[in-house]
Design a protein around this motif. Sequence first.
Motif, PDB file in Angstrom:
ATOM      1  N   UNK A  25       0.940  -1.135  -0.011  1.00  0.00           N
ATOM      2  CA  UNK A  25       0.071  -0.036  -0.089  1.00  0.00           C
ATOM      3  C   UNK A  25       0.841   1.480   0.085  1.00  0.00           C
ATOM      4  N   UNK A  26       1.719   1.128   0.869  1.00  0.00           N
ATOM      5  CA  UNK A  26       2.719   2.599   0.860  1.00  0.00           C
ATOM      6  C   UNK A  26       3.443   2.901  -0.597  1.00  0.00           C
ATOM      7  N   UNK A  27       4.074   1.571  -0.882  1.00  0.00           N
ATOM      8  CA  UNK A  27       4.750   1.575  -2.218  1.00  0.00           C
ATOM      9  C   UNK A  27       3.833   2.133  -3.524  1.00  0.00           C
ATOM     10  N   UNK A  28       2.536   1.544  -3.435  1.00  0.00           N
ATOM     11  CA  UNK A  28       1.667   2.315  -4.580  1.00  0.00           C
ATOM     12  C   UNK A  28       1.544   3.647  -4.233  1.00  0.00           C
ATOM     13  N   UNK A  29       1.362   4.202  -3.096  1.00  0.00           N
ATOM     14  CA  UNK A  29       0.894   5.585  -2.736  1.00  0.00           C
ATOM     15  C   UNK A  29       2.259   6.352  -3.020  1.00  0.00           C
ATOM     16  N   UNK A  30       3.343   5.520  -2.826  1.00  0.00           N
ATOM     17  CA  UNK A  30       4.733   6.365  -3.274  1.00  0.00           C
ATOM     18  C   UNK A  30       4.885   6.492  -4.686  1.00  0.00           C
ATOM     19  N   UNK A  31       4.316   5.548  -5.544  1.00  0.00           N
ATOM     20  CA  UNK A  31       4.442   5.401  -6.938  1.00  0.00           C
ATOM     21  C   UNK A  31       3.507   6.452  -7.648  1.00  0.00           C
ATOM     22  N   UNK A  32       2.346   6.458  -7.132  1.00  0.00           N
ATOM     23  CA  UNK A  32       1.402   7.499  -7.692  1.00  0.00           C
ATOM     24  C   UNK A  32       2.060   9.002  -7.439  1.00  0.00           C
ATOM     25  N   UNK A  56     -10.404  12.134  -0.691  1.00  0.00           N
ATOM     26  CA  UNK A  56     -10.448  10.528  -0.944  1.00  0.00           C
ATOM     27  C   UNK A  56      -8.956  10.329  -1.525  1.00  0.00           C
ATOM     28  N   UNK A  57      -8.449  11.003  -2.402  1.00  0.00           N
ATOM     29  CA  UNK A  57      -7.258  11.155  -3.066  1.00  0.00           C
ATOM     30  C   UNK A  57      -5.988  11.024  -1.939  1.00  0.00           C
ATOM     31  N   UNK A  58      -6.275  12.095  -0.935  1.00  0.00           N
ATOM     32  CA  UNK A  58      -5.417  12.293   0.162  1.00  0.00           C
ATOM     33  C   UNK A  58      -5.256  11.218   1.017  1.00  0.00           C
ATOM     34  N   UNK A  59      -6.466  10.636   1.111  1.00  0.00           N
ATOM     35  CA  UNK A  59      -6.604   9.036   2.021  1.00  0.00           C
ATOM     36  C   UNK A  59      -5.717   7.968   1.312  1.00  0.00           C
ATOM     37  N   UNK A  60      -5.780   7.963  -0.036  1.00  0.00           N
ATOM     38  CA  UNK A  60      -5.086   6.903  -0.713  1.00  0.00           C
ATOM     39  C   UNK A  60      -3.533   6.992  -0.330  1.00  0.00           C
ATOM     40  N   UNK A  61      -3.172   8.255  -0.457  1.00  0.00           N
ATOM     41  CA  UNK A  61      -1.693   8.758  -0.536  1.00  0.00           C
ATOM     42  C   UNK A  61      -1.090   8.355   0.944  1.00  0.00           C
ATOM     43  N   UNK A  62      -2.034   8.196   1.951  1.00  0.00           N
ATOM     44  CA  UNK A  62      -1.308   7.798   3.042  1.00  0.00           C
ATOM     45  C   UNK A  62      -0.788   6.406   3.168  1.00  0.00           C
ATOM     46  N   UNK A  63      -1.086   5.576   2.206  1.00  0.00           N
ATOM     47  CA  UNK A  63      -0.517   4.291   2.026  1.00  0.00           C
ATOM     48  C   UNK A  63      -1.254   3.255   3.137  1.00  0.00           C
TER      49      UNK A  63
ATOM     50  N   UNK B  62      11.164   7.389   7.046  1.00  0.00           N
ATOM     51  CA  UNK B  62      10.916   8.679   7.417  1.00  0.00           C
ATOM     52  C   UNK B  62       9.494   9.106   7.852  1.00  0.00           C
ATOM     53  N   UNK B  63       9.260   9.940   8.611  1.00  0.00           N
ATOM     54  CA  UNK B  63       7.904  10.339   9.091  1.00  0.00           C
ATOM     55  C   UNK B  63       7.256  11.444   8.207  1.00  0.00           C
ATOM     56  N   UNK B  64       7.015  10.998   7.072  1.00  0.00           N
ATOM     57  CA  UNK B  64       6.763  12.020   5.966  1.00  0.00           C
ATOM     58  C   UNK B  64       5.264  12.156   6.298  1.00  0.00           C
ATOM     59  N   UNK B  65       4.569  13.654   6.214  1.00  0.00           N
ATOM     60  CA  UNK B  65       3.222  13.756   6.857  1.00  0.00           C
ATOM     61  C   UNK B  65       2.471  13.140   5.824  1.00  0.00           C
ATOM     62  N   UNK B  66       2.719  12.870   4.670  1.00  0.00           N
ATOM     63  CA  UNK B  66       1.637  12.317   3.840  1.00  0.00           C
ATOM     64  C   UNK B  66       1.257  10.934   4.141  1.00  0.00           C
ATOM     65  N   UNK B  67       2.191  10.215   5.107  1.00  0.00           N
ATOM     66  CA  UNK B  67       1.888   9.044   5.648  1.00  0.00           C
ATOM     67  C   UNK B  67       0.953   8.862   6.760  1.00  0.00           C
ATOM     68  N   UNK B  68       0.462  10.206   7.169  1.00  0.00           N
ATOM     69  CA  UNK B  68      -0.618  10.388   8.276  1.00  0.00           C
ATOM     70  C   UNK B  68      -1.927  11.148   8.054  1.00  0.00           C
ATOM     71  N   UNK B  69      -2.655  10.903   8.560  1.00  0.00           N
ATOM     72  CA  UNK B  69      -4.107  11.554   8.380  1.00  0.00           C
ATOM     73  C   UNK B  69      -3.779  12.775   9.365  1.00  0.00           C
ATOM     74  N   UNK B  70      -4.167  13.969   8.544  1.00  0.00           N
ATOM     75  CA  UNK B  70      -3.827  15.215   9.257  1.00  0.00           C
ATOM     76  C   UNK B  70      -5.121  15.596  10.171  1.00  0.00           C
ATOM     77  N   UNK B  71      -5.126  15.551  11.424  1.00  0.00           N
ATOM     78  CA  UNK B  71      -6.381  15.864  12.457  1.00  0.00           C
ATOM     79  C   UNK B  71      -6.385  17.155  13.178  1.00  0.00           C
TER      80      UNK B  71
END
Lengths: 125, 165
Positions: A25-32, A56-63, B62-71
């Motif tokens: 999931x993280x790899x797909x998000x990073x690839x996108x 929704x897109x932002x949610x996808x990109x969290x991996x 690394x803890x990049x913000x995109x990996x989290x849900x902003x709350x």
Amino acid sequence: MKKSNLFQECKKLITPEIQRSVDISVDIANRILDILESKNMTQRQFAEKLGKSESEISGWLTGTHVFTTKTIAKIEVALGDKIINIKDDTRIPVVNISFLYKAPIPNCGKKRISRLPQDLKISFS
Amino acid sequence: MKFDKIEILLLEESDKVGVYSCKVNNSDLSEFELFLREYKDSEHQEAIATIMARIGRLMKDGCYERYFRYEGARKDRLFALPSHYDVGNLRVFCLVLSPNILILGNGGLKTTRTYNEDSWLYSCADFLQRLDKKIKYFEKSGILTLEGKTIGGKTLFKLKRNEKE
């Protein structure tokens, strides 16, 4: 550093499948994200192309999103690039080798052969 | 006015990331460990495993913000770390202080539309928001430092309690 026992204990709950699922999931998000960046496409433009909301897109990109193959196909079409590359060269050619050893192996008797004699000649046909 | 005694402590570190949590009022367990204890032997064990796997991946990347849900609000560094959506709606709140420093807090099951509608989740988020404010104040004053993956300086202090809770 004194490590937390409970933290270590809970790390042991991670099965290889769970780790792989998270990694995919993280790899797909990073690839996108990489493709969006290379094409100078914003998340908003990407969302519009897919008819999705930006959140929704932002949610996808969290991996954390579990993508279906249908969604992946839609994303690939919208991006004009592949996000998953399945190797098509995985078929390993099979070669049948047979040979006939005509001479007895010296001093082997009933013992297990650990090494073939140096003068052994093998021919392929 | 009531205060809680806070101790920020390191839980785990990788080459890139220091993962911290904090103990409140000399508790045996940190806030994140309390979260783990609550759910690790429950029906949400797979979600806990997924969160742990995600933390492992964050420590690697690394803890990049995109990996989290902003709350949080625009001015704070409050995020949530959700499990995968296919294994439930368990989420843990955290402060992403930098790509190298993560402070994990407490959390729980999200059953309402927003965490503000759930008193427990709201208290978890509110605690971290107050903690973030205090850390920022200490950073500005130079008595707490964020260097690479390390929180240095004043990691033991008092935090004003939210009297509304």
